[in-house]
Design an enzyme around this catalytic site. Structure first.
Site, mmCIF file in Angstrom:
data_model
loop_
_atom_site.group_PDB
_atom_site.id
_atom_site.type_symbol
_atom_site.label_atom_id
_atom_site.label_comp_id
_atom_site.label_asym_id
_atom_site.label_seq_id
_atom_site.Cartn_x
_atom_site.Cartn_y
_atom_site.Cartn_z
ATOM 1 N N HIS A 37 -2.269 2.680 -4.140
ATOM 2 C CA HIS A 37 -3.543 2.437 -4.835
ATOM 3 C C HIS A 37 -3.557 1.025 -5.443
ATOM 4 O O HIS A 37 -4.568 0.324 -5.401
ATOM 5 C CB HIS A 37 -3.734 3.432 -5.979
ATOM 6 C CG HIS A 37 -3.788 4.864 -5.560
ATOM 7 N ND1 HIS A 37 -2.767 5.755 -5.782
ATOM 8 C CD2 HIS A 37 -4.750 5.578 -4.937
ATOM 9 C CE1 HIS A 37 -3.093 6.940 -5.331
ATOM 10 N NE2 HIS A 37 -4.296 6.872 -4.801
ATOM 11 N N GLY A 147 -7.585 2.721 1.994
ATOM 12 C CA GLY A 147 -6.271 2.584 2.604
ATOM 13 C C GLY A 147 -6.273 3.023 4.060
ATOM 14 O O GLY A 147 -6.913 4.024 4.413
HETATM 15 P P1 AMP Z 1 -6.581 9.103 -2.978
HETATM 16 O O1 AMP Z 1 -6.370 8.897 -4.437
HETATM 17 O O2 AMP Z 1 -5.468 9.843 -2.304
HETATM 18 O O3 AMP Z 1 -7.953 9.630 -2.641
HETATM 19 O O4 AMP Z 1 -6.524 7.654 -2.320
HETATM 20 C C1 AMP Z 1 -7.371 6.621 -2.788
HETATM 21 C C2 AMP Z 1 -7.267 5.454 -1.849
HETATM 22 O O5 AMP Z 1 -5.917 4.994 -1.802
HETATM 23 C C3 AMP Z 1 -7.645 5.818 -0.404
HETATM 24 O O6 AMP Z 1 -8.427 4.768 0.149
HETATM 25 C C4 AMP Z 1 -6.314 5.940 0.272
HETATM 26 O O7 AMP Z 1 -6.354 5.662 1.661
HETATM 27 C C5 AMP Z 1 -5.516 4.861 -0.453
HETATM 28 N N1 AMP Z 1 -4.083 5.108 -0.303
HETATM 29 C C6 AMP Z 1 -3.418 6.280 -0.503
HETATM 30 N N2 AMP Z 1 -2.110 6.124 -0.200
HETATM 31 C C7 AMP Z 1 -1.948 4.837 0.219
HETATM 32 C C8 AMP Z 1 -0.827 4.073 0.683
HETATM 33 N N3 AMP Z 1 0.387 4.597 0.774
HETATM 34 N N4 AMP Z 1 -1.048 2.777 1.027
HETATM 35 C C9 AMP Z 1 -2.292 2.232 0.938
HETATM 36 N N5 AMP Z 1 -3.372 2.894 0.504
HETATM 37 C C10 AMP Z 1 -3.219 4.186 0.152
#
Ligand code: AMP
Length: 283
Positions: A37, A147
């Site tokens: 994030h 991401g």
């Molecule tokens: P989430 O909180 O899981 O909904 O993720 C929020 C954002 O963070 C989304 O756009 C995900 O794709 C991104 N994200 C989650 N894990 C990673 C990672 N390991 N590397 C890069 N971006 C990530």
């Protein structure tokens, strides 16, 4: 950094920001922030003048049997990380603030949501598309950062902005991994030490596919078969899907293309993990 919980506060703050001619970058998250994030927030800080991080565990993208109630919510820690990463505003609404009890209208994704994650999690991407539309309507960002880790999600958000004429530039940022190769995920906290070791096989098999892909000796069919076989032979890992697809349509085409993406979903213990890697003929 300001931290607000209501739509009207966000609108009021951003009205002035917009009037001063600043560009607004938005990073939608469900909190429990990690380096993945933070890399999105850092990219947003680099590419826009005012960065809004949204922290909202969106109930409409969870099925009844999924982990909504036990999803980690370390808000104070998240706020500290956002501030350190250079965010200007955090929007952390309640479910009631986002969804009025008379709510009637939602976004429905077409066939891009029928495959892979969408097939395993019916309704999930309609929930994602609806909440992202609402967050975009509240924040009205110039750019939004997602991401590559959630590959199908960023494909769907891109298609949604194209099809619904939403004037937001979508920036997809690379997946951040642990040294072991395991993709960072808020759900990794559910993994025991032993399960982590099993989970590492996912990124290792993706890396092998990436190395083999440019080799003419490896057909797409053989690559897909081997990817599945390696994971099916990994004890403690229950494979949902593993394949190689076109990066835009997410379809399993039969001929190798310049760029494709290998995508995997698997369960380790009770934790469902997803990962993917871009494959290129030119590497
Ligand atoms: P989430 O909180 O899981 O909904 O993720 C929020 C954002 O963070 C989304 O756009 C995900 O794709 C991104 N994200 C989650 N894990 C990673 C990672 N390991 N590397 C890069 N971006 C990530």
């Amino acid at each position: 950094m300001q931290n607000v919980t209501t739509i009207s506060e966000v609108r009021q703050i951003l009205r002035e920001v917009r009037q001063s001619g600043k560009t607004i970058g938005c990073v939608p998250t469900m909190g429990a922030l990690h380096e993945g994030h933070l890399s999105l927030i850092e990219a947003a800080v680099e590419q826009s003048d005012f960065v809004v991080v949204t922290i909202f565990v969106n109930p409409t993208q969870f099925a009844p049997h999924e982990d909504l109630s036990k999803y980690p919510r370390p808000l104070e820690w998240d706020l500290k990380l956002c501030e350190e990463a250079g965010a200007s505003l955090v929007f952390n609404p309640s479910a009631e603030e986002m969804y009025g009890k008379d709510s009637q209208i939602s976004v429905t994704v077409g066939s891009l949501a029928d495959c892979w994650e969408g097939a395993s999690r019916p309704g999930h991407f309609d929930g994602v598309a609806t909440v992202v539309t609402k967050l975009f309507n509240v924040v009205q960002p110039d750019l939004a950062f997602f991401g590559a880790k959630d590959y199908q999600q960023q494909s769907i958000i891109r298609a949604m902005c194209r099809d619904l004429d939403i004037p937001v530039k979508i920036v997809t940022c690379p997946t951040i991994r642990e040294e072991s190769g395991l993709a960072l995920s808020s759900r990794n906290v559910y993994l025991s030490d032993q399960e982590r070791e099993i989970a590492v096989h996912i990124s290792q098999s993706l890396l092998r596919a990436k190395e083999r892909y440019p080799d003419v000796e490896w057909s797409l069919k053989q690559l897909r078969k081997t990817l599945r076989q390696e994971l099916n032979e990994t004890g403690g890992l229950e494979l949902d899907y593993a394949t190689i697809v076109d990066p835009t349509t997410l379809e399993e085409v039969s001929e190798k293309q310049d760029t494709m993406v290998a995508i995997i979903a698997a369960r380790v213990g009770t934790t469902r993990l997803i990962d993917n890697m871009e494959l290129s003929l030119r590497s």
